[in-house]
Write an enzyme that holds these catalytic residues in place. Structure first.
Site, PDB file in Angstrom:
ATOM      1  CB  SER A 470     -17.824  34.242   3.916  1.00  0.00           C
ATOM      2  OG  SER A 470     -16.473  34.561   4.573  1.00  0.00           O
ATOM      3  CG  ASP A 556     -18.583  38.859  10.491  1.00  0.00           C
ATOM      4  OD1 ASP A 556     -17.517  38.396  10.860  1.00  0.00           O
ATOM      5  OD2 ASP A 556     -19.256  38.452   9.595  1.00  0.00           O
ATOM      6  CG  HIS A 601     -18.290  34.991   9.126  1.00  0.00           C
ATOM      7  ND1 HIS A 601     -18.344  35.959   8.628  1.00  0.00           N
ATOM      8  CD2 HIS A 601     -17.890  33.890   7.996  1.00  0.00           C
ATOM      9  CE1 HIS A 601     -17.813  36.085   7.333  1.00  0.00           C
ATOM     10  NE2 HIS A 601     -17.704  34.816   7.056  1.00  0.00           N
TER      11      HIS A 601
END
Length: 638
Positions: A470, A556, A601
């Site tokens: 991320s 995502d 995610h």
């Protein structure tokens, strides 16, 4: 953050057994509510480890792909139970409400629920409050009743797109708190747990830069807040009927470089879970005499798992590390002592070492690192090194148990966790010093950490890999542009790489919410120019790069696939251009983009992803992977 969203590992007499993911569970009354197979079930507390349970709801009725229970809440008198259900390939969730009777039946279901809590009104009717999530944003609060008086109504809507709402029930269930928060500012309203139809009471109107969280005990509010100097968290209190900020009295202050991980309130004690200078502590405050007892926890421990608990006499919790499964501890207030779970001692405590180190960044700031390696490793300079980093949103680097990390250490790897600025490991200022126009501090910290490790004899560039997920991808991608010679390989999962274009696109669900972290390049030229200095996608150039493996997810919503694809294509073009001028024999780095289906995610426990990443690392570093996959199979259920 929900206390029920946890991973618990069970290792029996042999250290290398399969580990099991335990989904959400909650104790209420004399029962334990949990997931068994594809069902929501309950059993009597003393029979929780047996197969004697009552099925309340079959998740297959929802027609979802591999559903699991993410969170459970039981109504005060156990007439109803609510459960939030998700799937691994999506962040969308469904909240079901089951009426508890001789024949349990689903009373209602609500889509896209984030947080939810039960209270009981003056007529002994159960009321469910819940937040509705749309496009990753939680702005609406609803309340619902069931049975003969069924209704469902919107209770509150937050108009500021940079704020979100979550619900929390105080430990004594006296108040439901409605927490309205941005990345740097909060506002809390109290909903009376005895009169939930009354208008909520505002504790303190939002003040930019002031964060606060609320607990309750004996008609007093205990407020964890950063108000005042220094702007780190401190504990304050006030009477519940005079909640405004001018009535807050300072109760307890933290040491410098301290992160408040959590707070738990008991009848006569307040327990603070702390991280100070990269070590874990528990502070037990006696509320009758304001006494404080500070307990330094075992040095191997890197993270807490806070258990939900209604026992006023004991405070249970778990400690974990990336290479050691969680271990139970209990603080007993009467004895004033901490007791640890007895039984089999994990051999990793004797076969590995954990080191707390520091690197000096270029501005002189000392950056903490946590390093793991085998005790009997010889010539560490020739061992492979895996560095992990995050450095954003004031969040700590994840230090929970990961079986693949354990396997790497067993196979001779060195693991290094770099707690750079932008994260939260040393408190709120540590985050402030690594966001907005100080984001380059995190990059300088990461570079200093890797250089310090090499200088002190931990591996070398040709055996060094870097990993992140991320927002951690920002610093990793920036380092690949500025100092690629430090690395041989990189693995990224759902990485944030196209900062500039993403933050200029206000149609994306999280752009407005995240302006306080990255800045506003659409309206602020200073922010725009600063982002251009470090944005991975903006600084790709023809040069040698480490090999990079990227895992991305097709739908995502948090990190759009478009930005990752754009980064990958630009990187391949730059590498190809550099290769033309490098002559014969130049080894072109491998750039792999693995696009997985689904809209989640990050999927931590994806065996396919774990296997692909480890295979990539071993191949790029030229290592023999025969034993590592055999050992990995002992942990993961293939």
């Amino acid at each position: 953050m929900d206390a029920f969203e946890k991973v618990r590992a069970k290792l029996e007499t042999q250290p290398q057994e399969e580990y099991e993911i335990i989904n959400a569970e909650i104790k209420h009354g004399g029962f334990v509510y949990y997931q068994e197979g594809c069902c929501l079930v309950r059993s009597k507390d003393e029979e929780a480890d047996n197969d004697n349970y009552e099925v309340l709801f079959n998740l297959e009725e929802l027609k979802l792909e591999q559903p699991f229970i993410d969170c459970i809440r039981v109504a005060p008198d156990e007439k109803y139970v609510a459960a939030k259900i998700r799937t691994e390939d999506s962040e969308a969730s469904t909240c079901i409400v089951v009426k508890l009777s001789d024949q349990p039946v689903m009373e209602a279901s609500f889509p896209n629920v984030s947080s939810f809590e039960w209270v009981k009104d003056e007529e002994d009717e159960d009321v469910l409050f819940y937040t509705f999530q749309r496009n990753l944003r939680c702005h609406d609060v609803y309340r619902a009743t069931f049975g003969d008086n069924k209704r469902n109504e919107r209770f509150y809507t937050e108009k500021d797109p940079s704020f979100f709402v979550f619900l929390y029930l105080t430990k004594d269930s006296r108040f439901l708190t409605m927490n309205i928060m941005s990345k740097t500012t909060s506002e809390v309203w109290l909903i009376d747990g005895l009169s939930p139809w009354d208008p909520p009471v505002l504790i303190q109107k939002r003040i930019h830069g002031v964060l606060y969280y609320v607990e309750h005990r004996d008609d007093e509010l205990y407020i964890l807040t950063n108000v005042g100097e220094p702007t780190e968290f401190k504990l304050m209190r006030t009477a519940a009927d005079t909640p405004a900020i001018m009535n807050w009295d300072l109760f307890f202050t933290m040491k410098r470089n301290t992160k408040v991980v959590d707070l738990d309130m008991f009848k006569d004690h307040c327990v603070l879970f702390l991280k100070h200078s990269n070590l874990l502590y528990v502070n037990v405050i006696g509320l009758a005499d304001d006494s404080v007892r500070s307990l330094k926890l075992p040095p191997w421990a890197c993270g807490f798992i806070i258990d939900t608990n209604s026992d006023p006499k004991n405070c249970p919790f778990q400690l974990c590390s990336p290479i050691r499964p969680p271990k139970y501890y209990t603080y007993k207030f009467a004895e004033g002592k901490l007791f640890e779970e007895t039984g089999h001692e994990d051999p990793i405590t004797k076969t590995s070492r954990v080191l707390r180190m520091e690197a000096k960044s270029k501005d002189g700031k000392l950056v903490p690192m946590t390093v793991f390696h085998k005790t009997d490793s010889e010539d560490l300079q020739k061992k492979p090194l895996l560095v992990q980093v995050y450095g954003a949103y004031g969040m700590d680097l994840k230090m929970n148990f990961r079986p693949e990390r354990r396997v790497l250490v067993d196979d001779g790897w060195i693991l290094a966790y770099c707690h750079v600025r932008g994260g939260g490991e040393l408190g709120l200022q540590w985050h402030a010093d690594g966001r907005l126009t100080k984001k380059l501090n995190g990059l300088a910290d990461l570079e200093a950490c890797i250089k310090t490790l090499h200088d002190q004899g931990f591996s070398q560039p040709s055996l060094t890999a870097l990993t992140a997920f991320s927002a951690g991808g920002v610093l990793v991608g920036a380092l690949c542009n500025s100092s690629p010679e430090l690395l041989r390989a990189v693995t990224l999962e759902a990485p944030f790489l196209d900062v500039l274009n993403t933050m200029m696109d206000t149609t994306l669900p999280l752009t407005l919410e995240e302006l306080e972290e990255w800045g506003n390049p659409s309206s602020d030229e200073k922010h725009k120019n600063y982002i251009k200095r470090y944005c991975p996608c903006q600084n790709i150039k023809p040069q040698h790069y480490p090999s990079i493996h990227i895992t991305a997810y097709e739908n995502d919503e948090r990190v759009p696939l478009k930005g990752i694809v754009n980064y990958t294509e630009k990187l391949k073009e730059a590498i190809a251009e550099h290769a033309k001028d490098s002559g014969e024999g130049y080894q072109v780095p491998n750039i792999i983009l693995d696009i997985q289906p689904g809209g989640n995610h990050v999927i931590e426990d994806s065996h396919k992803k774990i296997t692909a990443q480890i295979k990539f690392l071993y191949e790029e570093l030229g290592l023999d992977s025969t034993s590592v996959f055999d050992n990995l199979k002992k942990y993961l259920k293939f």
